[in-house]
Motif scaffolding. Structure first.
Motif, PDB file in Angstrom:
ATOM      1  N   TRP A  16       0.321  -1.550   0.184  1.00  0.00           N
ATOM      2  CA  TRP A  16       1.009   0.330   0.075  1.00  0.00           C
ATOM      3  C   TRP A  16       0.749   1.236  -0.079  1.00  0.00           C
ATOM      4  O   TRP A  16       0.786   1.906  -0.439  1.00  0.00           O
ATOM      5  N   ARG A  17       1.938   1.506   0.667  1.00  0.00           N
ATOM      6  CA  ARG A  17       2.463   2.030   0.453  1.00  0.00           C
ATOM      7  C   ARG A  17       3.179   2.482  -0.685  1.00  0.00           C
ATOM      8  O   ARG A  17       3.935   4.058  -1.344  1.00  0.00           O
ATOM      9  N   TRP A  36       0.811   4.523  -2.176  1.00  0.00           N
ATOM     10  CA  TRP A  36       0.703   5.325  -2.992  1.00  0.00           C
ATOM     11  C   TRP A  36       1.483   6.643  -2.633  1.00  0.00           C
ATOM     12  O   TRP A  36       1.446   7.434  -2.893  1.00  0.00           O
TER      13      TRP A  36
END
Lengths: 297, 278
Positions: free
Chosen positions: B182-183, B186
């Motif tokens: 997810w990082r 993002w």
């Protein structure tokens, strides 16, 4: 997804090795594949099936696979009795003329702006970029009036193919795309040719055009596809001459008095050229679409 | 080139402004009426209907047409072996002539009787038959679904091109630093493709504000004007009754749409400039 692949994507190799992530992404991809086949390929296959299914079967059960045999006659009937053959050639002629006009304008225009670079070139280029921001809705009414009552010339272009060919040439998008391509050609080549005594015409035909085959392919494909898909403009300017209208305008017009089997056959015929073109030139299509996005971005 | 552009691009744009201030019927010389055409359009009850419908169409088209292609493009970009097949399948509906697409959906998929394709499938579950295009509630969503089917392929390919141009090393570097999935999405993917996302968002608004083909061929604006859009109204003013009478109003309405879109684009570009990286 084999481990030999060295380039990592969003998911690194370690993450592809993790069972949960791999399962999640893998199943999402599989689901997407099924959906794409159903949504992307499904309607096309159904159209092809419907085109050779007897009308009565399509009306009774649209999902049955040839319960009472194949009706090849739909296709021949559409081609000759419903005159789809004639409309097909109309479409070909329209697409060819629009293509020619767009290519001539885009190549010569971009050549002047990018290679010859006259002093007023910058100003013209800004005007061109300006039209990119003008939505198409603006042109419908004034262009129609201009075609019916052209200024300076006492001759109406309505019901004539010129009314479609000529305005098609005014695509700022093509000129800008072409100019960007020409800008990246090595300028030393032009200088060398000039020293060897080549004039602008020679420069254009012997050096610039042969070097720009890739971009010519992209512009050509999209020019032909766009004209093949075009509806509103030919519908407006060819209203009173059904014999000269292209397929996209005729298909809705013949619908009420045509039985569905023959209608589907006509629709299939109308889709064949773009479909086959796409299968043959797939790479150009997809690259060109990405290119358009890059330009817009 | 100059002749073509002057004749078919720059001149008509100027002419539109002139037309919007005149009344003309193509026979008598036009006369100046000031802002009367604009007043006519704004006082036309159909104008508000068309405006609402177009906004509704644009909103629905964004709901369907923005996230779905993006998710599809992300999944496709992660597939190493079948990327070409995925892209070709996604793009296939785009090459079908729009008129054929609309007719196929109208007379086969959305056919209101129980033998329409959708109604046949729903019939297996003992639902329907539904008159998709005949009810004011479902007509517009039905149009948007077809329009998304016909156009999403282009969007998928453009997103895919943007995703593929993200530098692979950034992902590797992030992974080495121990960034989670997810990082990475993002902090690497989103910033890298933000420019394309924003432009596509804007282009989609501009495109849907001018939707004509679907409402014209599916429903002619019906039922009960539920699918009357702005461009359809322009068409009706200009060519609906006797040709020529409403050219002034048609020009005024097109000009208003164009000016609105221009202002929208400028404001949008201005507002998003600070968070666009490219």
């Amino acid at each position: 997804m084999s481990s030999e692949e060295k380039t990592g994507g969003l998911l690194s190799h370690n993450e592809w090795a993790r069972r949960d992530l791999r399962w999640l992404f893998g199943s999402a991809q599989a689901l997407l594949f099924v959906l794409l086949i159903l949504i992307g390929l499904g309607p096309v296959v159904w159209l092809a099936k419907g085109a050779i299914t007897p009308t009565i079967d399509t009306l009774r059960n649209p999902l049955a696979l040839f319960p009472h045999g194949v009706a090849w006659s739909n296709l021949t009937e559409a081609w000759s009795q419903v005159h789809v053959g004639r409309y097909f050639w109309n479409t070909v002629v329209l697409a060819f003329g629009s293509w020619l006009c767009q290519i001539v304008v885009a190549t010569t225009g971009a050549f002047v702006l990018s290679v010859l670079r006259p002093a007023w070139g910058k100003f013209i280029y800004w005007l061109l970029l300006g039209t990119l921001f003008v939505p198409a809705i603006v042109l419908v009414v004034p262009l129609y009036i201009e075609i019916v009552h052209p200024p300076l010339i006492r001759h109406s272009f309505v019901e004539s193919y010129w009314a479609i060919w000529l305005p098609a040439g005014a695509s700022a998008f093509n000129v800008v795309l072409m100019k960007r391509f020409f800008d990246n050609l090595p300028r030393e080549l032009f200088e060398a040719a000039k020293i060897d005594g080549a004039g602008p015409v020679r420069l254009f035909f012997s050096i610039v055009l042969p070097l720009s085959k890739p971009i010519l392919g992209v512009v050509s494909i999209f020019a032909i596809l766009a004209e093949w898909k075009n509806f509103l403009w030919p519908f407006l300017v060819l209203t009173n001459s059904p014999d000269r209208q292209p397929l996209s305008v005729r298909l809705p017009a013949i619908q009420p008095q045509t039985q569905i089997g023959v209608l589907l056959a006509s629709m299939l015929i109308a889709s064949l050229v773009p479909l086959i073109g796409f299968l043959v030139f797939q790479r150009t299509f997809l690259r060109g679409t990405g290119l358009g996005g890059a330009l817009k971005g | 080139m100059l002749v073509i552009f002057t004749a078919f691009s720059w001149y008509p744009i100027t002419r539109l402004v002139v037309l919007s201030l005149q009344t003309t019927n193509l026979v008598d010389p036009p006369s100046w009426v000031g802002l009367q055409n604009f007043r006519d359009v704004l006082n036309d009850p159909l104008f508000m209907t068309a405006l609402k419908n177009t906004a509704y169409f644009a909103l629905l088209a964004l709901l369907f047409g923005f996230p779905i292609p993006l998710i599809a493009a992300v999944l496709i970009s992660e597939s190493r072996r079948f990327r070409g097949a995925y892209s070709a399948l996604a793009y296939l509906p785009v090459v079908i002539p729009p008129v054929v697409g609309v007719m196929l959906w109208r007379y086969v998929f959305y056919e209101p009787s129980s033998v329409g394709l959708f109604n046949t499938v729903l019939g297996w579950f003992h639902m329907g038959p539904y008159g998709w295009l005949q009810s004011t509630g479902t007509a517009m969503p039905a149009l948007v679904v077809e329009s998304t089917w016909a156009n999403a392929g282009t969007t998928v390919i453009i997103y895919l091109a943007a995703l593929m141009s993200v530098d692979r090393d950034l992902y590797d570097a992030a992974s080495v630093d121990g960034a989670s999935l997810w990082r990475k999405v993002w902090h690497v993917t989103v910033p890298q493709i933000r420019g394309v996302l924003l432009v596509m968002f804007m282009l989609q608004i501009i495109g849907t504000a001018q939707v004509f083909l679907e409402p014209y061929l599916f429903t002619s604006g019906g039922p009960a004007n539920a699918t009357l859009t702005l461009l359809l109204l322009v068409y009706q003013y200009a060519f609906g009754n006797s040709i020529g009478v409403g050219f002034g109003q048609a020009a005024a309405l097109s000009l208003m749409v164009a000016v609105f879109l221009a202002i929208f684009s400028l404001v949008f570009l201005r507002l998003t400039r600070s968070w666009s990286t490219t």
